[in-house]
Design an enzyme around this catalytic site. Structure first.
Site, short mmCIF file in Angstrom:
data_model
loop_
_atom_site.label_atom_id
_atom_site.label_comp_id
_atom_site.label_asym_id
_atom_site.label_seq_id
_atom_site.Cartn_x
_atom_site.Cartn_y
_atom_site.Cartn_z
N GLU A 155 6.51 -12.89 6.69
CA GLU A 155 5.90 -13.58 5.54
C GLU A 155 6.65 -14.85 5.16
OE1 GLU A 155 4.66 -9.27 5.31
OE2 GLU A 155 6.57 -10.32 5.59
N PHE A 217 3.79 3.28 -4.33
CA PHE A 217 4.30 2.81 -3.04
C PHE A 217 4.13 1.30 -2.92
CE2 PHE A 217 3.43 2.05 1.57
CZ PHE A 217 4.72 2.28 2.02
N GLN A 218 5.20 0.60 -2.60
CA GLN A 218 5.25 -0.85 -2.42
C GLN A 218 4.89 -1.62 -3.68
OE1 GLN A 218 3.03 -1.81 1.20
NE2 GLN A 218 4.91 -1.56 2.40
N LYS A 267 -5.44 -4.46 -6.10
CA LYS A 267 -6.37 -4.07 -5.05
C LYS A 267 -7.77 -3.83 -5.60
CE LYS A 267 -7.05 -0.65 -1.40
NZ LYS A 267 -6.56 0.59 -0.76
N MET A 587 27.66 -27.23 10.74
CA MET A 587 28.15 -27.78 9.48
C MET A 587 29.23 -26.89 8.88
SD MET A 587 27.86 -30.47 7.64
CE MET A 587 26.26 -31.27 7.80
#
Length: 678
Positions: A155, A217-218, A267, A587
Site C-alpha cells: 500500500e 478484526f482489522q 463497509k 549519505m
C-alpha cells in the site's frame, strides 16, 4: 468436625438413599446437607429433597437456562452489531447478487459512487490493494471500465504512485486500501504528500458502522492517525453522504495549498443503495464557507514588493514548489527578464525555469551550488515565491542572508514568518500575485545590473571549476554518479521525468541531470522518504506516457520498495531504473566520515546480484562499471518498450560536496574532506 453418613455427607449414601443435598448447599436454616424448607419430597411431603431416579451419569431432564452474552441483547443496537458481524464473516448482502445478473441490472450502491466521483474529477487511474472491507468497491470496479486500477505490491507503493501521478499531471492522485494494516501502510505516502503539498485523496475501507469502536478484526482508528498529516479527513457511515464527501475531498486536496485528504468508508456504506446526486463545484464551494484560501495578493503589499525591487542593487529571486503548483512559470520568467534579476531554486522548485536561461542561477541550500549560496549571502533583496525557508535552505537563520530584505509570497499565511522574519509578506496564489506585480513594474535597463551580473558570472565559473564538480569521465578507473546523471540527461535530451530517491542519489539527481521543463524533477523534499523513487515513477509514467520516466535510486532506497518491480512488469509500466550502487547507505556513510570520526556503523549494505533479480522478474537489465559503458547502457534501456534497469557500480566512497554542516550557515560549506573530493 468430621461428618458421617448420618450427618448428611455429600452424594449418595452407602445404601443409595436419596434425599441428601450436595455438600455445602444452603438449607433453610443455613446448615449444609438439608433441602430447603418446603421443598417437595418423593412422597409429596414438604421438607424433603425430591428423589433422583436417574441412572448414574444420565442427563438432567431439565437443562439449565441458556444465557446471552450479547451486550444489550434484543436491542436495535445489538441487532445491528449482529448483522454487521454476519456480513464481516459472510461476504455479500441483499444488494450483492450473482455476478452475471448484477451486471445486467442492479441498484447503485456506495461503491459505485466512489468510482463515479473519481472519474468526475478527470482522474483515470488509481493505485490500490484489495482487502476484506474494501471488497465491495473492488466488486464494482469492473462496471466502471474507464477507471484503471493498478495492483501495487504494498500500500505504501500505492500512495507514492498516486503522489507521482499528481506531481507529473497536476491532477489529484488517488490511492486505495482496506482497513487496519493496509490503512497504516498508506501513512508514509500520505505524510510525504502532506509535507510537499501534493494533491491526493486516500480512500480506505473500514469495518461496518455498528462495529466501529468494537476492536473488530482489522479495525484501527485510521482517521485519528491521519488527522495530523492531512488537510482534512472523513469517516463516512452513510452512502448518501458519499457524493458530497468525495467532491469536497477532491476540492480541498487541490484548492489553495494542495495536500492529501483521507476518506475512510465503512463497509456497509459501500454496500448501501443510494440515489444521492453528485454536487457541482459551485455547490461544493458554497458548502465549505470556512475554506476560502486567499488567491489575490493585497494591492498595497504588491506595491511594496515593486518598490523593494526598484530600490535593490543585488536582488535574487527564489523559485519554490509553489511556482510549479500555481503554473506560474511564464510569470516567473517574465519577472526575471523584466527586472534582470537572477533566479535560484529550491529542491522542489527545480524545473520552474529552464536551467539554460541566462538568468537561471542554480540550486540553493545545504547541498546546493557554492555560487548560489554565495549570492544569497551577499544579496540586498530576496524575492521568495512559493517556498517555505526550511532548514535545508537556510541553515543557521542567525547567519542567513545577513544583508537582505525579504519579500515572501505564499498562498499559505502560516508559512510567512514561520522560519525567517520578512519585511514584505504577500499572501496569495503565485501566478496571480506575479501577474499583478508585472503590471506595476517598468522594464529594467540591463546596464543597471551589468556589474552585479558580471560578479555572479565570475562566482559561477569558480564554483563549476571546483574539484568537487569534476566529471566522472575524467577519473580513470572510477565511475561516478555525476557523470551517470549527466549522461542520462543528455541521452533523454533533458526531457525525461526524473524521479529521485533519498540520500546522495537525490542530491546528484538535483544537481547534474539538467532540467529544461516544469514537472520533470520529482523528489521527496520534506519527509525525505527512502524507497520513494520506483513507486512514484510508476504513477508519473502512467500520468505522462508521452515522457520517458527514470527512477534514480541508491541501493538502500531501492531495496525498500523492490517489490514494485512486479507491478511494473504486470502492468507494463515503462519506468527505467538507474541504480547507483555504492554498496553503502551513502549519505549515512558520508556523515559518519565527516561528523562521526569515521565510525562506519551499519552503513555497509549487502545487496543481491541485481541482474539476476531483474532476470527473475523478466526485466531487461544492463550493468555499467566504467564510464565507457554508461551511455550504451542508457540508450539500450531507453529503447525498451516496458520497464528496464541499469546497474551502475559507482565509486564506493564518492561524497556529495559541498555540504553545509548541521547548525552551520551557507557561508560554512565543506568542499572536500581529508583530501578527498567528490
Amino acid at each position: 468436625m468430621a461428618m458421617t453418613k448420618g450427618d448428611g455427607a455429600s452424594g449418595p449414601t452407602a445404601g443409595g438413599g436419596a434425599g441428601q443435598a450436595p455438600a455445602g448447599a444452603p438449607t433453610a436454616g443455613g446448615g449444609a446437607g438439608q433441602a430447603p424448607a418446603g421443598a417437595p419430597t418423593a412422597g409429596g411431603g414438604a421438607g424433603q429433597a425430591p428423589v433422583d431416579t436417574r441412572a448414574p451419569g444420565a442427563a438432567d431432564p431439565t437443562p439449565a437456562e441458556r444465557r446471552s452474552h450479547v451486550p444489550g441483547a434484543g436491542s436495535p443496537a445489538a441487532e445491528a452489531v449482529e448483522r454487521a458481524r454476519r456480513d464481516m464473516l459472510r461476504e455479500g448482502s441483499s444488494v450483492n447478487r450473482d455476478a452475471a445478473d448484477r451486471r445486467e441490472r442492479r441498484a447503485r450502491i456506495g461503491a459505485d459512487v466512489v468510482c463515479e466521483a473519481i472519474l468526475r474529477q478527470g482522474v483515470d487511474v488509481l493505485f490500490g490493494y484489495p482487502g476484506g472491507v474494501i471488497l465491495p468497491l473492488y466488486d464494482v470496479l469492473g462496471d466502471h471500465p474507464a477507471l484503471r486500477h493498478v495492483l501495487v505490491r504494498h500500500e505504501q507503493g500505492g500512495a507514492h504512485a498516486a503522489d507521482g501521478y499528481a506531481r507529473a499531471t497536476g491532477k489529484v492522485g488517488v490511492c486505495l486500501g482496506t482497513s487496519g494494516p493496509a490503512a497504516t501502510n498508506l501513512v508514509t505516502g500520505i505524510a510525504t504528500a502532506q509535507l510537499d503539498s501534493i494533491p491526493m485523496v486516500a480512500i480506505t475501507g473500514n469495518v461496518p458502522g455498528a462495529l466501529i469502536g468494537k476492536d473488530a478484526f482489522q479495525e484501527i482508528d485510521i482517521t485519528g492517525i491521519t488527522l495530523p498529516m492531512t488537510k482534512h479527513n472523513y469517516l463516512v457511515r452513510d452512502a448518501n453522504d458519499l457524493p458530497r464527501v468525495l467532491a469536497e475531498a477532491f476540492y480541498i486536496a487541490r484548492t489553495g495549498r494542495p495536500g492529501p485528504v483521507h476518506v475512510d468508508i465503512t463497509k456497509d456504506a459501500l454496500q448501501q443503495e443510494t440515489n444521492a446526486p453528485h454536487p457541482s463545484d459551485e455547490e461544493v464551494a458554497a458548502g465549505l464557507p470556512g475554506f476560502r484560501p486567499t488567491l489575490d495578493g493585497h494591492p498595497r503589499q504588491i506595491r511594496l514588493m515593486a518598490e523593494e525591487i526598484a530600490r535593490a542593487k543585488r536582488p535574487i529571486i527564489f523559485a519554490g514548489h509553489g511556482v510549479l503548483i500555481a503554473d506560474a512559470m511564464t510569470e516567473l520568467r517574465e519577472l526575471a527578464e523584466r527586472t534582470q534579476i537572477p533566479v535560484a531554486w529550491t529542491l522542489l522548485g527545480i524545473g520552474a525555469l529552464d536551467e539554460t536561461h541566462p538568468l537561471a542561477y542554480g540550486y540553493m541550500g545545504m547541498h546546493g551550488w557554492k555560487h548560489v549560496n554565495r549570492a544569497i549571502q551577499s544579496a540586498d533583496l530576496i524575492v521568495a515565491i512559493g517556498m517555505r525557508f526550511d532548514d535545508r535552505v537556510t541553515g543557521n537563520v542567525k547567519t542567513y542572508a545577513p544583508y537582505a530584505r525579504i519579500v515572501h509570497v505564499d498562498i499559505d499565511p502560516a508559512e510567512i514568518g514561520k522560519n525567517v522574519a520578512v519585511e514584505v509578506p504577500v499572501v496569495g496564489d503565485a501566478k496571480r500575485v506575479l501577474a499583478a506585480l508585472l503590471a506595476m513594474l517598468p522594464v529594467t535597463d540591463p546596464s543597471a545590473r551589468v556589474d552585479y551580473l558580471a560578479q555572479l558570472a565570475e562566482w559561477r565559473r569558480e564554483s563549476l571549476a571546483g574539484s568537487w564538480h569534476g566529471s566522472g569521465a575524467s577519473r580513470p578507473g572510477y565511475l561516478t554518479a555525476d557523470f551517470v546523471l549527466e549522461q542520462i540527461g543528455d541521452v533523454t535530451h533533458h526531457d525525461a521525468t526524473m524521479v529521485a530517491d533519498v540520500g546522495q542519489n537525490q542530491m546528484w539527481t538535483a544537481r547534474y541531470a539538467g532540467y529544461r521543463r516544469p514537472h520533470s524533477h520529482l523528489s521527496s523534499g520534506g519527509l525525505g522518504t527512502m524507497g520513494y523513487a520506483v513507486p512514484t515513477a510508476m504513477g508519473a509514467a502512467l500520468g505522462r506516457p508521452d515522457k520517458s520516466t527514470w527512477a534514480v535510486c541508491g541501493d538502500g532506497g531501492f531495496q525498500m520498495t523492490i517489490q514494485e518491480l512486479a507491478t511494473l512488469v504486470q502492468d507494463r509500466i515503462p519506468v527505467r531504473i538507474a541504480l547507483l550502487d555504492n554498496k553503502k547507505l551513502g549519505m549515512i556513510r558520508q556523515w559518519q566520515e565527516i561528523f562521526y570520526a569515521g565510525n562506519y556503523h551499519s552503513s555497509n549494505l549487502f545487496g543481491p546480484d541485481f541482474l539476476k533479480l531483474c532476470e527473475a522478474y523478466g526485466i531487461p537489465a544492463w550493468k555499467a562499471t566504467s564510464p565507457e559503458e554508461v551511455r550504451p547502457a542508457i540508450e539500450a534501456a531507453e529503447a525498451v518498450d516496458g520497464p528496464s534497469f541499469v546497474w551502475f557500480e559507482i565509486a564506493e566512497e564518492q561524497n556529495v560536496f559541498p555540504i553545509m554542516p548541521a547548525g552551520k550557515g551557507l557561508s560554512d560549506l565543506i568542499e572536500k574532506w581529508g583530501g578527498a573530493d567528490e
